[in-house]
Enzyme design. Sequence first.
Site, PDB file in Angstrom:
ATOM      1  CE  LYS A  11      -4.022  -2.175   2.235  1.00  0.00           C
ATOM      2  NZ  LYS A  11      -4.985  -2.048   3.363  1.00  0.00           N
ATOM      3  CE1 TYR A  51      -9.417  -3.240   0.351  1.00  0.00           C
ATOM      4  CE2 TYR A  51      -8.447  -1.285  -0.641  1.00  0.00           C
ATOM      5  CZ  TYR A  51      -8.319  -2.445   0.099  1.00  0.00           C
ATOM      6  OH  TYR A  51      -7.083  -2.812   0.594  1.00  0.00           O
ATOM      7  CG  ASN A 114      -3.663  -2.179   6.802  1.00  0.00           C
ATOM      8  OD1 ASN A 114      -3.524  -1.827   5.634  1.00  0.00           O
ATOM      9  ND2 ASN A 114      -4.675  -2.901   7.219  1.00  0.00           N
ATOM     10  CG  HIS A 117      -5.351  -6.276  -0.384  1.00  0.00           C
ATOM     11  ND1 HIS A 117      -6.568  -6.359   0.253  1.00  0.00           N
ATOM     12  CD2 HIS A 117      -5.407  -7.168  -1.418  1.00  0.00           C
ATOM     13  CE1 HIS A 117      -7.321  -7.246  -0.390  1.00  0.00           C
ATOM     14  NE2 HIS A 117      -6.640  -7.746  -1.406  1.00  0.00           N
ATOM     15  CD  GLU A 128      -8.722  -9.363  -3.685  1.00  0.00           C
ATOM     16  OE1 GLU A 128      -7.527  -9.632  -3.434  1.00  0.00           O
ATOM     17  OE2 GLU A 128      -9.555  -9.090  -2.798  1.00  0.00           O
TER      18      GLU A 128
END
Length: 141
Positions: A11, A51, A114, A117, A128
């Site tokens: 990320k 998302y 965080n 993913h 995905e």
Amino acid sequence: MAIERTLSIIKPDAVAKNVVGKIVDRFETAGLKVVAAKLVQLSRAEAEGFYAVHAARPFFKDLVDFMVSGPVFVQVLEGEGAVLKNRDLMGATDPKKADKGTIRADFAESIDANAVHGSDSAENAAIEIAYFFPASQVYSR
Ligand code: IDP
């Protein structure tokens, strides 16, 4: 255990911290192979689409804002039990709750930022992966 593929995203926080290589090293050391990869700046529409399952959640706007705040490193990992193995390497969603030695414990700041993913099932991994890579750009090895 079966050879699987999973989608991993490093990320914007981790890309900005210049720890892409350190994170990829965790995957390779655990026996996962990078079979597709690219650095990409997501558009809002792309982040919202990725998302979409979280669209009704209170943190959705913050999540999308964060995911478009800088480039992300998107990769397909392949190996035995890749989906679960990647989730184990990542650690819990909230880095404060993540086990010692996991990617989120070592590189993430908060539940919003965080670091990584990872697909949560083989079914979602297939969806995905197709979201980011045509089959011709995934190089099984
Ligand atoms: P995961 O990334 O560990 O699979 P999910 O529940 O699928 O976690 O949530 C997707 C992402 O949404 C998380 O990685 C995190 O960045 C963000 N998120 C999840 N729950 C919260 C929350 O309670 N507050 C803020 N952000 C959250």
